[in-house]
Write a protein that holds these residues in place. Sequence first.
Motif, PDB file in Angstrom:
ATOM      1  N   SER A  73       0.946  -0.899   0.150  1.00 19.30           N
ATOM      2  CA  SER A  73      -0.200   0.937  -0.354  1.00 19.30           C
ATOM      3  C   SER A  73       0.682   1.511  -0.184  1.00 19.30           C
ATOM      4  CB  SER A  73      -0.768  -0.033   1.174  1.00 19.30           C
ATOM      5  OG  SER A  73      -1.565   0.931   1.386  1.00 19.30           O
ATOM      6  N   SER A 113      -3.406  -0.387  -5.229  1.00 15.81           N
ATOM      7  CA  SER A 113      -4.119  -0.664  -4.945  1.00 15.81           C
ATOM      8  C   SER A 113      -4.680  -2.479  -4.199  1.00 15.81           C
ATOM      9  CB  SER A 113      -5.342  -0.267  -5.499  1.00 15.81           C
ATOM     10  OG  SER A 113      -6.393  -0.639  -4.976  1.00 15.81           O
ATOM     11  N   SER A 165     -10.765  -1.124   9.229  1.00 14.51           N
ATOM     12  CA  SER A 165     -10.136  -0.291   9.736  1.00 14.51           C
ATOM     13  C   SER A 165      -9.299  -0.542  10.106  1.00 14.51           C
ATOM     14  CB  SER A 165     -11.263  -0.002  11.503  1.00 14.51           C
ATOM     15  OG  SER A 165     -11.045  -1.207  12.325  1.00 14.51           O
ATOM     16  N   SER A 222      -8.568  -0.990  -0.045  1.00 15.85           N
ATOM     17  CA  SER A 222      -9.018   0.461  -0.947  1.00 15.85           C
ATOM     18  C   SER A 222      -9.899   0.195  -1.627  1.00 15.85           C
ATOM     19  CB  SER A 222      -7.506   0.890  -1.595  1.00 15.85           C
ATOM     20  OG  SER A 222      -7.108   0.359  -2.586  1.00 15.85           O
ATOM     21  N   HIS A 277     -22.741   1.913   2.036  1.00 16.35           N
ATOM     22  CA  HIS A 277     -22.830   3.436   1.875  1.00 16.35           C
ATOM     23  C   HIS A 277     -21.563   3.263   3.118  1.00 16.35           C
ATOM     24  CE1 HIS A 277     -27.091   4.438   1.426  1.00 16.35           C
ATOM     25  NE2 HIS A 277     -26.350   4.891   0.763  1.00 16.35           N
ATOM     26  N   HIS A 325     -18.155   3.421   2.088  1.00 18.89           N
ATOM     27  CA  HIS A 325     -18.240   4.890   1.563  1.00 18.89           C
ATOM     28  C   HIS A 325     -17.401   5.618   2.937  1.00 18.89           C
ATOM     29  CE1 HIS A 325     -20.476   4.466  -2.319  1.00 18.89           C
ATOM     30  NE2 HIS A 325     -19.136   4.463  -2.799  1.00 18.89           N
ATOM     31  N   ARG A 326     -17.801   5.415   4.008  1.00 17.82           N
ATOM     32  CA  ARG A 326     -18.220   5.943   4.949  1.00 17.82           C
ATOM     33  C   ARG A 326     -16.405   5.897   5.345  1.00 17.82           C
ATOM     34  NH1 ARG A 326     -22.072   7.392   8.425  1.00 17.82           N
ATOM     35  NH2 ARG A 326     -20.484   8.307   9.593  1.00 17.82           N
ATOM     36  N   LEU A 327     -15.949   4.379   5.570  1.00 16.34           N
ATOM     37  CA  LEU A 327     -14.931   3.633   5.509  1.00 16.34           C
ATOM     38  C   LEU A 327     -13.402   4.353   4.470  1.00 16.34           C
ATOM     39  CD1 LEU A 327     -14.970   0.155   6.717  1.00 16.34           C
ATOM     40  CD2 LEU A 327     -14.490   2.388   8.189  1.00 16.34           C
ATOM     41  N   GLY A 328     -14.069   5.312   3.259  1.00 10.14           N
ATOM     42  CA  GLY A 328     -12.758   5.641   2.317  1.00 10.14           C
ATOM     43  C   GLY A 328     -12.760   4.601   0.957  1.00 10.14           C
ATOM     44  N   LEU A 329     -13.396   3.149   1.181  1.00  9.33           N
ATOM     45  CA  LEU A 329     -13.515   2.833  -0.203  1.00  9.33           C
ATOM     46  C   LEU A 329     -14.275   2.073  -0.849  1.00  9.33           C
ATOM     47  CD1 LEU A 329     -13.132  -0.367   2.156  1.00  9.33           C
ATOM     48  CD2 LEU A 329     -11.240   1.292   2.022  1.00  9.33           C
ATOM     49  N   THR A 330     -13.842   2.515  -2.102  1.00 11.05           N
ATOM     50  CA  THR A 330     -14.823   2.101  -3.291  1.00 11.05           C
ATOM     51  C   THR A 330     -15.323   0.736  -3.630  1.00 11.05           C
ATOM     52  OG1 THR A 330     -12.874   1.594  -4.409  1.00 11.05           O
ATOM     53  CG2 THR A 330     -13.586   4.111  -4.747  1.00 11.05           C
ATOM     54  N   ASP A 336     -19.521   1.752  -7.145  1.00 11.10           N
ATOM     55  CA  ASP A 336     -18.955   3.011  -8.603  1.00 11.10           C
ATOM     56  C   ASP A 336     -18.368   2.302  -9.293  1.00 11.10           C
ATOM     57  OD1 ASP A 336     -17.936   4.653  -6.465  1.00 11.10           O
ATOM     58  OD2 ASP A 336     -17.657   3.065  -4.993  1.00 11.10           O
TER      59      ASP A 336
END
Length: 669
Positions: A559, A564, A581, A586, A617, A620-625, A646
Motif C-alpha cells: 500500500s 491498491s 479499519s 482500498s 454506504h 464509502h464511510r470508510l473511504g473505500l470504493t 462505483d
Amino acid sequence: MTGIAQGTGGGAAGTAGTSRTTGTVAGFLAGLPHGTGIGTGAAPGVPPGADAGFAHGSGIARSYGTGTMAGAAANPGRGAVVGTGTVGARRGGAIHGPGSRDPRVQDVQAAFNAARIAMAVVGRDGRVITANRALGTLLGTDPARLADEAAADLVDLGHDARLWAAYGEVLRGGGEPLRCTRPLKGPDGQSLWTEVTLSSLPDRGNALLSVADITDRRDLQARLRHLQMHDPVTRLPNRALFFERLAAALGPDAYARGGTGRIGLCYLDLDGFKAINDTLGHRVGDELLRAVAQRLVHCADQAGYGRRGGHLVARLGGDEFAILVEDSTGTEQVSALAGSVLAALQQPFDLAGQRLSLSASIGVVERVVAGTSATALMQAADTTLYWAKSDGKARWTLFDPERNAHMITRQALSSMLRPAVERGEFTLEYQPLVGLGDGAVRGVEALVRWRHPQFGMLAPNRFIGLAEEDGSIVELGRWVLETACRQARRWQVEHPEAPPVFVSVNVAVRQVWDSDLVADVARILEETGLPPELLQLELTESAVMGSAGRPLQALQALSEMGVSIAIDDFGTGYSNLAYLSRLPVSVLKLDGSFVRGFQDEEHPNPADETIVEAMVHLAHRLGLTVIAECVESADQAERLRRIGCDTGQGWFYSRPVPPDHIPTLLGGT
C-alpha cells in the motif's frame, strides 16, 4: 544273451508253477551278473507254460549259454529266478525265497521287504507284480493280496486326467518320473497324505512305485502356513491371504465354477483408533482390535451372502480391515453389509474396565468380475475410503465412477501444472471494470486460462485450487503478475490518448506466505515500467482475515508503494468488519450472489438490495470504493448505480477477452 531256465521244485508234484521268467528285485534294482532274478520254479512233472502261483515250491534257475526256456514268455537272456509261494506272485515273480542259495539275491529280497518306504514293482499293463510289507501296512492289507492289482487304483491316479496321462507315459518307458501328492485312506479309515513316485526301471520294461506317508509333514506345513497367513493379534486372515483369495476370486477358475460373476469389497478404517492406542497403550489397542474383528466376523456371518458363503474378513494392517464378498448379488447387498458393520462398530466397547467408543469409515466397491483386476479393485476401494473420510468419517461411501474420473482428472492436472508454466501453456484474458456513473472502462481484471494440450481451454476454477494445494500457485501467480503488468504498460504506451486503466490481479494466500510478494511486485513494476497506482491486487477475505505478522507487513508495504489492495468476494467469508479499519484496503468487491438477487425485475428481493446498499454506504464511510461482480443486465446496472455502487463487472459489459480486444473498449462503451 538268452538262457534256459532250470528249476528244482521243493513243492508237491502237481502244484502248479510257471516257467515264465519275470526277473527278480535283484535283477530289477541291482543288475546282478548272470541275470539272477526272483521267480517261480516249476515242480517236476508240471507242464511248461502253466500260469499259476504255487504255495510251497521253490527252486533256483540260472542261464546257461543260449536258448529259450520251453514254453516260456519271459524276456530272453534275463535269467531264471528264485521263487517262493509265501507272498504269492504273478507271472513267476516272488518277493522272497528262503530256499535261495545266492546271498546277493537274499540281500535284495530282505532289503525290499524291510524297507520302511512302501514300494511295488508295476508291469507295463499297470498291475502290481510285487509289493513289500511297508506298502501292505500302509494300505492295511496283506502284501500278497496286492499282486495283480491295478497300481493306479491303489494310489488314486485315475481321477486326474493329467496324472493319468503322465502315468501311462512312465509305464511305456518314456517321460520323466511321475511325482505327485495324493490323499489315501489309512488302515484305520482316517485320511492320510502320500507322496507317490513312479519311475521306469532301465532295460526292464517295468516301473517302480513308491508311496511315502507325508501326513505329519503336511500338517506341519499347514500349521506354518496358517501362522504365516493370519494376523497374530486378531487371528484373522492377513494381507497376504487376503490378496491370495482376491486373486483366486478374480482368476479364470472363477468363471468355470459358476456363480453370479460379481464381486464386492468393504474396505474400512477405524476412526479415532490412533488416539485410543496412544493414550491407553498398545495392550488395550490390541484388545480393541480383537473385539472389532469379532464384530466384523459376526456381521459377515449374519449377512449370509454368496452361494458358497464366500466371504473373507481380513486385517490388512494397522486399523485397516476388509470384507471380501464373492458372488455378490449387487450393490444393495454389499451396501447393506457396510451399513451393518457401521452400526455394529458404533456400539460401545467395554475393555480394561473402560467403555470405549469409535466409528469406522468404509469404502464400498461392487462390480463385475470380468475385466476387473485386483489392483483396480483395491485402488477403487482405497479411493472410496478416502471419500468416506473426507466427507466427514463415520459413514460408508459407494464407489462413483464419475467422481473417480473427476479425481483422476484433478490428479492429472496437478501433475502437469508446474511443467505447464515452463512450457508457456497459460494465457491471460481481461474483463473490463466499468464505472457505473459514466460507463467508462476504469480498469481490467486479469483472468488466467490454461491451454491444456488434452483438455482444451480450462477456466481458473479447474486448476487454481490444485495450484494452491501443491504450491505451484507461487510460480504461476508470479507469471500472471508479470504478464498482466507488462500488458497494462503496453496499452498505456500504445494508446496515450486513452485514459490509463489499472490492471487487477488475483493473489493467493500461499503467494503471501510462501514468497516475497513485496519484492516480486517491486521488481516487476520496475522491469515493466508500470506505475504502482495502475496495479490492483485482489485477495480473498480468508487471505486477509486475522492478518498479522508477515501478511500484514506485506500488505502495508504494498500500500505504501502505491499499489491498491482489494478484498475479493466480500460478504461471503468471515464478514468481520473490524479488519477493514486496520488493514490497508482500498476496494471492496461485492460477491455476485448479492447482485444476482437484482435480476428478477418483477419480484425483486428487497433484502438483497438493502444488504448491498448497507455495504456500499459502509464502504464509502470508510473511504473505500465498491466493485459489483456479475452484472448481467442494464436493470441490474441501473439499480446498483442508484444505491451508490462505483464500478460494475460482468457479461453485461463484456466477457473476458484477449488483450487485443481491450483497446476498442477504452473509449467507454
